[in-house]
Design a protein around this motif. Structure first.
Motif, PDB file in Angstrom:
ATOM      1  N   ASN A 122       0.829  -1.212   0.000  1.00  0.00           N
ATOM      2  CA  ASN A 122       0.000   0.000   0.000  1.00  0.00           C
ATOM      3  C   ASN A 122       0.860   1.258   0.000  1.00  0.00           C
ATOM      4  O   ASN A 122       2.041   1.235   0.310  1.00  0.00           O
ATOM      5  N   LYS A 123       0.270   2.349  -0.408  1.00  0.00           N
ATOM      6  CA  LYS A 123       1.033   3.541  -0.721  1.00  0.00           C
ATOM      7  C   LYS A 123       1.277   4.448   0.476  1.00  0.00           C
ATOM      8  O   LYS A 123       2.249   5.199   0.511  1.00  0.00           O
ATOM      9  N   ARG A 124       0.435   4.343   1.486  1.00  0.00           N
ATOM     10  CA  ARG A 124       0.644   5.153   2.693  1.00  0.00           C
ATOM     11  C   ARG A 124       1.807   4.628   3.524  1.00  0.00           C
ATOM     12  O   ARG A 124       2.391   5.356   4.315  1.00  0.00           O
ATOM     13  N   SER A 154      -1.769  -3.487  -3.734  1.00  0.00           N
ATOM     14  CA  SER A 154      -1.705  -2.236  -2.989  1.00  0.00           C
ATOM     15  C   SER A 154      -2.656  -2.311  -1.797  1.00  0.00           C
ATOM     16  O   SER A 154      -3.040  -3.394  -1.377  1.00  0.00           O
ATOM     17  N   GLY A 155      -3.040  -1.141  -1.287  1.00  0.00           N
ATOM     18  CA  GLY A 155      -3.794  -1.094  -0.034  1.00  0.00           C
ATOM     19  C   GLY A 155      -5.209  -1.660  -0.114  1.00  0.00           C
ATOM     20  O   GLY A 155      -5.926  -1.448  -1.095  1.00  0.00           O
ATOM     21  N   PHE A 196      -3.659   5.841  -6.483  1.00  0.00           N
ATOM     22  CA  PHE A 196      -3.184   6.232  -5.153  1.00  0.00           C
ATOM     23  C   PHE A 196      -1.647   6.297  -5.073  1.00  0.00           C
ATOM     24  O   PHE A 196      -1.103   6.615  -4.030  1.00  0.00           O
TER      25      PHE A 196
ATOM     26  N   ASP B 181      -9.057   7.196   0.295  1.00  0.00           N
ATOM     27  CA  ASP B 181      -7.608   7.182   0.183  1.00  0.00           C
ATOM     28  C   ASP B 181      -6.993   6.173   1.164  1.00  0.00           C
ATOM     29  O   ASP B 181      -6.068   5.439   0.822  1.00  0.00           O
ATOM     30  N   VAL B 183      -8.232   3.439   2.324  1.00  0.00           N
ATOM     31  CA  VAL B 183      -8.418   2.038   1.923  1.00  0.00           C
ATOM     32  C   VAL B 183      -8.177   1.855   0.429  1.00  0.00           C
ATOM     33  O   VAL B 183      -8.506   0.817  -0.138  1.00  0.00           O
ATOM     34  N   GLU B 184      -7.593   2.899  -0.192  1.00  0.00           N
ATOM     35  CA  GLU B 184      -7.286   2.886  -1.634  1.00  0.00           C
ATOM     36  C   GLU B 184      -8.486   2.395  -2.450  1.00  0.00           C
ATOM     37  O   GLU B 184      -8.367   1.507  -3.304  1.00  0.00           O
TER      38      GLU B 184
END
Lengths: 199, 199
Positions: A122-124, A154-155, A196, B181, B183-184
Motif C-alpha cells: 500500500n502507498k501510505r 496495494s492497499g 493512489f 484514500d 483504503v485505496e
C-alpha cells in the motif's frame, strides 16, 4: 477442489482478508475457503471483528492450496516475530500461489521468498515497506503485481482487484467477469492503474 | 461517538457486512464498530467466516447508533421469521440511520418501515425482492438509494459505494475522499451509475 487458506492474526485489516474471500467465495465449486491463524482460536481484526480460526497445523498438505496474507497494523509486530515468519515461509512454499494484500506483502518479503522479485504494497506505508524489505523490487505505481506464483496488491480494496485478476489469469476472462457480476463488482482490471500511487 | 452496529445472521454474505465495516472503520474517532446477532454467539457467513457476536439485547439505547443489515442466502429464511422481523423493526426505529446491502433491504422492507419509500437491492434477486415486498418503490437502476434515514444498496460490493456515499452526505466530500484514500478505494460516486441493472 483447491483450498483457499486465509491466514489471520490480531489486528489484521478486515477488508484485506474478506474482500478477496468475498470474491473467491463465488467460486465455491473450485475453491474451499478456510481461515487459519498460527495457533488457532479467536483472532481480532482492527475493525473489531472477532473470528474463530483453525491452527495452521490443521492444514492438509495433501490438498492443493492457495495462501492469502492480509495486511494491517498487526504486521508491524509480526515482521520481527521469527517463529511467525518461519511458519509463513513453510506455508508459502507449500502453497501453489500466494496472494498478499497491503502490508501483508512485507510479511511475505520477510520470509525471503520475494527476493529479487517484483511486488507492491500500500502507498501510505510504502517507505516503511521498502526499508523493511530492501531486497524486493518494489513497484510503486501498481494496483497489483504478479511475479511467478506471487500476487501482491496495494492497499486494502486493491486486494479485490488483484483477486479478480488472479481468477482471470487462471480461469480466463469469462469466469472473472461472471464473478464480478455475482458480487456486482466494478473491477479495475488494469493492474497498472493506480490512482493512489502519485500522492 | 456513534455506534455502528452490524447485524449478522447465519449465511450472511461476508462482503455485505465487512465491506461497509472496513470503510466505516477508518473513522474510528467518529464510529465505534460492533457486531451483533439476535441471540449473540457464533454466526457463520456463506463464505465460512465464523464470527463471534453479542446479543442485540446488549445494545445500549442511550448511545446514538447506526444499523447495518447485510444480505445473503440467510435472508431467504429470515423474511418469514416473525420474531426476527419484529426485533429488526425495533432496532431500526431506534437507529439514527439504517443501511442495507443486497437482499438485506428485503429484511428491512418486511418490517414495514420502507413502505412507500424508494429503495434498491441486488439485481440477480430483483424479482424475488419485488415480489416479497411490493409496497416499496423499488428502483432498479441504482447503485444505491437514500430515502429519509434509510440507505439501501445493490449487490454486495455496492454496499461499499453506498457507505462512502453515506459518509459524504453526513460528513462532506473531503472526509469521504480521505476515507477512500485510506483504503485505496476507487469509489463509484454516482449512485445512479449501475452497470449491473441492465442485465
Amino acid at each position: 477442489m483447491t483450498n483457499f487458506n486465509v491466514l489471520l492474526f490480531d489486528e489484521f485489516e478486515t477488508l484485506d482478508a474478506f474482500g478477496p474471500a468475498g470474491i473467491i467465495g463465488k467460486m465455491q465449486n473450485t475453491y474451499n475457503l478456510e481461515y487459519y491463524s498460527i495457533d488457532g482460536g479467536t483472532v481480532l481484526s482492527s475493525q473489531h471483528v472477532s473470528v474463530n480460526t483453525r491452527s495452521v497445523l490443521d492444514i492438509d498438505r495433501n490438498i492443493r492450496s492457495i495462501l492469502l496474507i492480509p495486511g494491517g497494523m498487526g504486521t508491524r509486530k509480526l515482521i520481527d516475530d521469527n517463529v511467525f515468519i518461519s511458519k509463513l515461509n513453510e506455508l508459502s512454499q507449500n502453497s501453489e500461489f500466494v496472494l498478499t494484500v497491503c502490508t501483508g506483502s512485507v510479511l511475505l518479503a520477510k520470509t525471503g521468498l520475494l527476493q529479487g522479485l517484483a511486488a507492491t504494497s500500500n502507498k501510505r506505508a510504502f517507505n516503511w515497506v521498502c526499508s523493511n524489505a530492501p531486497d524486493v523490487d518494489w513497484i510503486k505505481n501498481a494496483r497489483w503485481v504478479n511475479d511467478g506464483k506471487y500476487y501482491t496488491s496495494s492497499g486494502v480494496t486493491a486486494g479485490m482487484d488483484m483477486t479478480v485478476g488472479f481468477i482471470c489469469d487462471i480461469h480466463g476472462d469469462k469466469i472473472a467477469l461472471d464473478v464480478c457480476d455475482c458480487v456486482e463488482y466494478i473491477w479495475c482490471r488494469d493492474k497498472n492503474n493506480d490512482p493512489f500511487a502519485v500522492q
